[in-house]
Design a protein around this motif. Structure first.
Motif, PDB file in Angstrom:
ATOM      1  N   LEU A   1     -35.261 -16.856  15.476  1.00 54.26           N
ATOM      2  CA  LEU A   1     -34.712 -15.840  16.621  1.00 54.26           C
ATOM      3  C   LEU A   1     -33.268 -16.381  16.951  1.00 54.26           C
ATOM      4  O   LEU A   1     -32.467 -15.445  16.916  1.00 54.26           O
ATOM      5  CB  LEU A   1     -35.436 -15.825  17.562  1.00 54.26           C
ATOM      6  CG  LEU A   1     -34.814 -14.686  19.062  1.00 54.26           C
ATOM      7  CD1 LEU A   1     -34.855 -13.269  18.549  1.00 54.26           C
ATOM      8  CD2 LEU A   1     -35.518 -15.180  20.141  1.00 54.26           C
ATOM      9  N   LEU A   2     -33.232 -17.500  17.188  1.00 53.80           N
ATOM     10  CA  LEU A   2     -31.880 -18.159  17.619  1.00 53.80           C
ATOM     11  C   LEU A   2     -30.924 -18.039  16.374  1.00 53.80           C
ATOM     12  O   LEU A   2     -29.511 -17.725  16.604  1.00 53.80           O
ATOM     13  CB  LEU A   2     -32.059 -19.670  18.016  1.00 53.80           C
ATOM     14  CG  LEU A   2     -32.566 -19.848  19.491  1.00 53.80           C
ATOM     15  CD1 LEU A   2     -32.849 -21.313  19.742  1.00 53.80           C
ATOM     16  CD2 LEU A   2     -31.847 -19.240  20.606  1.00 53.80           C
ATOM     17  N   ALA A   3     -31.316 -18.342  14.966  1.00 58.49           N
ATOM     18  CA  ALA A   3     -30.482 -18.300  14.070  1.00 58.49           C
ATOM     19  C   ALA A   3     -29.870 -16.948  13.827  1.00 58.49           C
ATOM     20  O   ALA A   3     -28.879 -16.538  13.305  1.00 58.49           O
ATOM     21  CB  ALA A   3     -31.025 -18.718  12.689  1.00 58.49           C
ATOM     22  N   ARG A   4     -30.902 -15.793  13.702  1.00 54.82           N
ATOM     23  CA  ARG A   4     -30.613 -14.501  13.506  1.00 54.82           C
ATOM     24  C   ARG A   4     -29.506 -14.009  14.758  1.00 54.82           C
ATOM     25  O   ARG A   4     -28.503 -13.460  14.389  1.00 54.82           O
ATOM     26  CB  ARG A   4     -31.537 -13.569  13.692  1.00 54.82           C
ATOM     27  CG  ARG A   4     -31.454 -12.370  13.394  1.00 54.82           C
ATOM     28  CD  ARG A   4     -30.640 -11.942  11.969  1.00 54.82           C
ATOM     29  NE  ARG A   4     -30.419 -10.393  11.592  1.00 54.82           N
ATOM     30  CZ  ARG A   4     -29.467 -10.032  10.932  1.00 54.82           C
ATOM     31  NH1 ARG A   4     -28.747 -11.105  10.073  1.00 54.82           N
ATOM     32  NH2 ARG A   4     -29.085  -8.775  10.631  1.00 54.82           N
ATOM     33  N   ILE A   5     -29.676 -14.384  15.924  1.00 55.83           N
ATOM     34  CA  ILE A   5     -28.941 -14.212  16.985  1.00 55.83           C
ATOM     35  C   ILE A   5     -27.423 -14.747  16.753  1.00 55.83           C
ATOM     36  O   ILE A   5     -26.312 -13.949  16.849  1.00 55.83           O
ATOM     37  CB  ILE A   5     -29.429 -14.623  18.329  1.00 55.83           C
ATOM     38  CG1 ILE A   5     -30.492 -13.831  18.968  1.00 55.83           C
ATOM     39  CG2 ILE A   5     -28.352 -14.549  19.568  1.00 55.83           C
ATOM     40  CD1 ILE A   5     -31.207 -14.281  20.072  1.00 55.83           C
ATOM     41  N   ASN A   6     -27.261 -15.929  16.358  1.00 52.92           N
ATOM     42  CA  ASN A   6     -26.044 -16.991  16.069  1.00 52.92           C
ATOM     43  C   ASN A   6     -25.475 -16.026  14.837  1.00 52.92           C
ATOM     44  O   ASN A   6     -24.275 -15.900  14.938  1.00 52.92           O
ATOM     45  CB  ASN A   6     -26.336 -18.286  15.995  1.00 52.92           C
ATOM     46  CG  ASN A   6     -26.625 -18.811  17.213  1.00 52.92           C
ATOM     47  OD1 ASN A   6     -26.166 -18.493  18.378  1.00 52.92           O
ATOM     48  ND2 ASN A   6     -27.428 -19.977  17.145  1.00 52.92           N
ATOM     49  N   GLU A   7     -26.250 -15.620  13.984  1.00 52.09           N
ATOM     50  CA  GLU A   7     -25.879 -15.117  12.706  1.00 52.09           C
ATOM     51  C   GLU A   7     -24.886 -13.809  12.980  1.00 52.09           C
ATOM     52  O   GLU A   7     -23.707 -13.267  12.488  1.00 52.09           O
ATOM     53  CB  GLU A   7     -26.849 -14.771  11.601  1.00 52.09           C
ATOM     54  CG  GLU A   7     -26.318 -14.171  10.228  1.00 52.09           C
ATOM     55  CD  GLU A   7     -27.523 -13.933   9.363  1.00 52.09           C
ATOM     56  OE1 GLU A   7     -27.351 -12.893   8.428  1.00 52.09           O
ATOM     57  OE2 GLU A   7     -28.548 -14.447   9.646  1.00 52.09           O
ATOM     58  N   LEU A   8     -25.675 -13.009  13.785  1.00 51.21           N
ATOM     59  CA  LEU A   8     -25.248 -11.770  14.270  1.00 51.21           C
ATOM     60  C   LEU A   8     -23.927 -11.951  15.193  1.00 51.21           C
ATOM     61  O   LEU A   8     -22.982 -11.119  15.055  1.00 51.21           O
ATOM     62  CB  LEU A   8     -26.260 -10.879  14.714  1.00 51.21           C
ATOM     63  CG  LEU A   8     -27.192 -10.259  14.139  1.00 51.21           C
ATOM     64  CD1 LEU A   8     -28.376  -9.505  15.010  1.00 51.21           C
ATOM     65  CD2 LEU A   8     -26.660  -9.354  13.010  1.00 51.21           C
ATOM     66  N   ALA A   9     -23.893 -13.039  15.732  1.00 53.40           N
ATOM     67  CA  ALA A   9     -22.837 -13.108  16.824  1.00 53.40           C
ATOM     68  C   ALA A   9     -21.383 -13.531  15.959  1.00 53.40           C
ATOM     69  O   ALA A   9     -20.356 -13.262  16.251  1.00 53.40           O
ATOM     70  CB  ALA A   9     -23.044 -14.289  17.898  1.00 53.40           C
ATOM     71  N   ARG A  10     -21.615 -14.441  15.217  1.00 60.14           N
ATOM     72  CA  ARG A  10     -20.609 -14.738  13.994  1.00 60.14           C
ATOM     73  C   ARG A  10     -19.968 -13.570  13.368  1.00 60.14           C
ATOM     74  O   ARG A  10     -18.831 -13.393  13.298  1.00 60.14           O
ATOM     75  CB  ARG A  10     -21.058 -16.010  13.078  1.00 60.14           C
ATOM     76  CG  ARG A  10     -21.003 -17.352  13.665  1.00 60.14           C
ATOM     77  CD  ARG A  10     -21.242 -18.228  12.476  1.00 60.14           C
ATOM     78  NE  ARG A  10     -22.615 -18.209  12.014  1.00 60.14           N
ATOM     79  CZ  ARG A  10     -23.996 -18.586  12.440  1.00 60.14           C
ATOM     80  NH1 ARG A  10     -23.800 -19.339  13.582  1.00 60.14           N
ATOM     81  NH2 ARG A  10     -24.980 -18.512  11.737  1.00 60.14           N
ATOM     82  N   LYS A  11     -20.916 -12.879  12.789  1.00 60.08           N
ATOM     83  CA  LYS A  11     -20.429 -11.552  11.914  1.00 60.08           C
ATOM     84  C   LYS A  11     -19.725 -10.723  12.850  1.00 60.08           C
ATOM     85  O   LYS A  11     -18.543  -9.948  12.521  1.00 60.08           O
ATOM     86  CB  LYS A  11     -21.547 -10.952  11.465  1.00 60.08           C
ATOM     87  CG  LYS A  11     -21.321  -9.728  10.489  1.00 60.08           C
ATOM     88  CD  LYS A  11     -22.556  -9.214   9.668  1.00 60.08           C
ATOM     89  CE  LYS A  11     -21.715  -8.062   8.912  1.00 60.08           C
ATOM     90  NZ  LYS A  11     -22.765  -7.285   8.283  1.00 60.08           N
ATOM     91  N   LYS A  12     -20.103 -10.652  14.120  1.00 58.98           N
ATOM     92  CA  LYS A  12     -19.650  -9.608  15.199  1.00 58.98           C
ATOM     93  C   LYS A  12     -18.182  -9.970  15.270  1.00 58.98           C
ATOM     94  O   LYS A  12     -17.278  -9.051  15.386  1.00 58.98           O
ATOM     95  CB  LYS A  12     -20.300  -9.439  16.212  1.00 58.98           C
ATOM     96  CG  LYS A  12     -19.746  -8.573  17.332  1.00 58.98           C
ATOM     97  CD  LYS A  12     -20.596  -8.425  18.472  1.00 58.98           C
ATOM     98  CE  LYS A  12     -20.014  -7.355  19.600  1.00 58.98           C
ATOM     99  NZ  LYS A  12     -21.005  -7.388  20.687  1.00 58.98           N
ATOM    100  N   ARG A  13     -17.816 -11.448  15.558  1.00 59.64           N
ATOM    101  CA  ARG A  13     -16.457 -11.994  15.822  1.00 59.64           C
ATOM    102  C   ARG A  13     -15.482 -11.807  14.380  1.00 59.64           C
ATOM    103  O   ARG A  13     -14.567 -11.409  14.578  1.00 59.64           O
ATOM    104  CB  ARG A  13     -16.703 -13.416  16.106  1.00 59.64           C
ATOM    105  CG  ARG A  13     -17.156 -13.637  17.343  1.00 59.64           C
ATOM    106  CD  ARG A  13     -16.967 -15.058  18.124  1.00 59.64           C
ATOM    107  NE  ARG A  13     -17.452 -16.130  17.117  1.00 59.64           N
ATOM    108  CZ  ARG A  13     -18.820 -16.555  17.259  1.00 59.64           C
ATOM    109  NH1 ARG A  13     -19.415 -16.122  18.274  1.00 59.64           N
ATOM    110  NH2 ARG A  13     -19.319 -17.387  16.478  1.00 59.64           N
ATOM    111  N   THR A  14     -16.160 -11.897  13.268  1.00 56.91           N
ATOM    112  CA  THR A  14     -15.425 -12.129  12.192  1.00 56.91           C
ATOM    113  C   THR A  14     -14.953 -10.849  11.479  1.00 56.91           C
ATOM    114  O   THR A  14     -13.908 -10.317  11.091  1.00 56.91           O
ATOM    115  CB  THR A  14     -16.113 -13.040  11.063  1.00 56.91           C
ATOM    116  OG1 THR A  14     -17.198 -12.503  10.778  1.00 56.91           O
ATOM    117  CG2 THR A  14     -15.980 -14.340  11.684  1.00 56.91           C
ATOM    118  N   GLU A  15     -16.043  -9.678  11.339  1.00 57.39           N
ATOM    119  CA  GLU A  15     -15.970  -8.737  10.435  1.00 57.39           C
ATOM    120  C   GLU A  15     -16.505  -7.435  11.106  1.00 57.39           C
ATOM    121  O   GLU A  15     -16.309  -6.352  10.885  1.00 57.39           O
ATOM    122  CB  GLU A  15     -16.707  -8.784   9.221  1.00 57.39           C
ATOM    123  CG  GLU A  15     -18.141  -9.079   9.030  1.00 57.39           C
ATOM    124  CD  GLU A  15     -18.436  -9.530   7.760  1.00 57.39           C
ATOM    125  OE1 GLU A  15     -19.192  -8.581   7.011  1.00 57.39           O
ATOM    126  OE2 GLU A  15     -18.453 -10.769   7.244  1.00 57.39           O
TER     127      GLU A  15
END
Length: 81
Positions: free
Chosen positions: A6-20
């Motif tokens: 859950l934490l990995a997916r939340i962090n992955e989506l947060a990174r993607k939201k900031r970058t692309e």
């Protein structure tokens, strides 16, 4: 329940939201995951607070309760010790 995935997916989506940026589906997933995460955190806080017992010094002495930590909280002025 909060787990590594859950934490990995939340962090992955947060990174993607900031970058692309995120697609509508990813935004929806992110909101759902945040809801799960926040519900778990709220549950932990409620569980912790349910186990807190406030006693004054005299009551603690009479019941032989050990005072583990003393705190001063004034919510009106937002002063926390």
């Amino acid at each position: 329940m909060i787990n590594e995935e859950l934490l990995a997916r939340i962090n992955e989506l947060a990174r993607k939201k900031r970058t692309e940026g995120l697609t509508e589906e990813e935004l929806s997933e992110q909101r759902r995951l945040y809801d799960i995460y926040l519900a778990a955190i709220r549950g932990q806080v409620i569980d912790l607070l349910d186990r807190v017992e406030f006693v004054d010094e005299e009551t603690a002495r009479k019941s032989k309760t050990r005072v583990v930590h003393q705190a001063t909280i004034n919510l009106g002025e937002r002063v926390y010790h």
